[in-house]
Design a protein around this motif. Sequence first.
Motif, PDB file in Angstrom:
ATOM      1  N   THR A  89     -47.199  22.649  -6.053  1.00 55.50           N
ATOM      2  CA  THR A  89     -46.116  22.788  -7.170  1.00 55.50           C
ATOM      3  C   THR A  89     -45.533  23.871  -7.110  1.00 55.50           C
ATOM      4  O   THR A  89     -44.379  23.880  -7.047  1.00 55.50           O
ATOM      5  CB  THR A  89     -46.794  23.246  -8.759  1.00 55.50           C
ATOM      6  N   LYS A  90     -45.823  25.526  -6.194  1.00 59.68           N
ATOM      7  CA  LYS A  90     -44.829  25.948  -5.839  1.00 59.68           C
ATOM      8  C   LYS A  90     -44.618  26.047  -4.304  1.00 59.68           C
ATOM      9  O   LYS A  90     -43.313  26.581  -4.388  1.00 59.68           O
ATOM     10  CB  LYS A  90     -46.204  27.965  -5.674  1.00 59.68           C
ATOM     11  N   GLU A  91     -45.244  25.712  -3.899  1.00 61.49           N
ATOM     12  CA  GLU A  91     -44.233  26.318  -2.366  1.00 61.49           C
ATOM     13  C   GLU A  91     -44.507  24.427  -1.942  1.00 61.49           C
ATOM     14  O   GLU A  91     -43.539  24.295  -0.488  1.00 61.49           O
ATOM     15  CB  GLU A  91     -45.525  25.834  -1.091  1.00 61.49           C
ATOM     16  N   SER A 106     -50.921  25.799  -5.932  1.00 61.33           N
ATOM     17  CA  SER A 106     -50.216  26.083  -5.061  1.00 61.33           C
ATOM     18  C   SER A 106     -48.825  24.928  -4.335  1.00 61.33           C
ATOM     19  O   SER A 106     -48.429  25.217  -3.802  1.00 61.33           O
ATOM     20  CB  SER A 106     -51.735  26.350  -3.763  1.00 61.33           C
ATOM     21  N   PRO A 132     -45.767  25.634 -15.735  1.00 64.68           N
ATOM     22  CA  PRO A 132     -45.382  26.579 -14.898  1.00 64.68           C
ATOM     23  C   PRO A 132     -43.640  26.383 -15.858  1.00 64.68           C
ATOM     24  O   PRO A 132     -43.160  27.311 -16.180  1.00 64.68           O
ATOM     25  CB  PRO A 132     -45.758  26.392 -13.622  1.00 64.68           C
TER      26      PRO A 132
END
Length: 515
Positions: A43-45, A41, A443
């Motif tokens: 890493t993405k947000e 989370s 990712p």
Amino acid sequence: MGTAGAAANRRPDRWVILAVLCLVQLVVILDNTILNVAIPSLTKELGATTSQTQWVIGAYSLAQAGLLIAAGGFADRYGRKRTQLLGLVFFGLGSAGAALSSTAGELIAARAAMGVGGSMLLATSIAIVVRTFDGEELPKAMAAAMGVGSLGFALGPVIGGLLLAHFWWGSVFLVNLPVCVLGLIGVARLVPESKDPLGDRPDLLGAVLCTVGLVAGVYAIIQGPGYGWTSGRTLLPAAICVVVMTGFVLWERRTPHPLLDMSFFRNARFRGAVSGGVLVSFGMGGSLFLLTQHLQFVLGYGPLSAGLRTAPMALTVVLLNLTGFGMRLTTKLAPPVAIAVGLTLMAGGLAAIAVLGHNGSYPGILLGLLLMGAGIACAQPAMGGAVMSSIPPERAGIGSGLMGTMSELGNSLGVAVLGAVLTAGFASSLPAGVPQGAARSLPDALAAGGPGKAHQVHSAFADSLTNAQLIGAVAVLVGGLVAAWLIGRAGTAPVGGGTVPGQPEAREPEPAPAA
């Protein structure tokens, strides 16, 4: 004083005090691992890289490792209850700041602030237990406190996964606030004040040198894979670490009021417990950091499912502690034997996770988690008792700080080193055409490789995880053998007249229970 007299002078609310301390310790240690399932989370947000996510976790542990000894000295000098209250305030404010962070840099800073408060709490919890309990009750209280610590370490991914399934990532910090409020009320009303009657001056220079040296060393380890191990940006902080820590040792040997009395290290039992504890925390912290990524990135579980699948280790610790099996076993075995057996079980569990779980087999991971839980319940009380029985009772804060330091330092280094091993191995195993810079995170590598190379990228990541986890298992095994050997060689007389857990000690009068 005889056994009957000692029992008559025991505080009637001592078990309530223990419950308050366990609650505080639970939330502090829980925050070591609660973020592990939130890594995807973050890493993405927040757009965090692998290095930044390591710092989000490592900043908390590193702040504690750098300040725990200083916090223990502060507590011995100015009062352990006072230090607990200050720690709860810092921890609560840091948690609120972390929940409101909008960038990875802000989150790292807030986590460091939480670590400052956590250092004050961990440096005093065991010290207050030692001053509150005596005789046959002390080993039971120590086992309970350490069992709760292990429970928090293992339950972090479960609670983190549960929160992330229903709320945003900041909720893993907001959950700390009500605990801090309850802790402030409980500590203020129930916990007795105690301090070192001699009241040595705080060693401020020693605290600064220790903190700077540890920060520089871990920074070099975390940044090494990205900048290169021979890069000036890696070698410079490594050199600073060596020089500053050398200066710390020299200063502690000459100052009349040392932060860390180097004479403690003349005791083989103390050396064994400290060295073994660092290696065990290294393997445990780093391997659990890798395990949550294994469950999510390799096996495809969501945050909650991944957290729940780490729960068997915590449940095993709780079951063995509640039934008294772990305590009966550790009291029947000599401390070196209990430590060796327990840490061998832990190492076997880590190896089972690495080898049997490599190809997506959760039953193999389950076996490893059960072995690890049994090992924790067996070894941790014996190792903690070895530290606390090796120093004078009036330096209980320093002893508690040292126990926390070896745990937090080992955990921080484990995340840094095993994370670096994972990154380096992943970069070298990526298929042709995928730049090594994409190894910063899975990712990124999948995006760079495209659908045609997704299977190869996943295999490279899984292989690198296995190798890093096996290194963690070896560290735990070596730690157990070293600790057992050194403690086995030690005599029974503590340094400076301390007490062996289970034996009464001369203690300062405690204030009457709160009305």
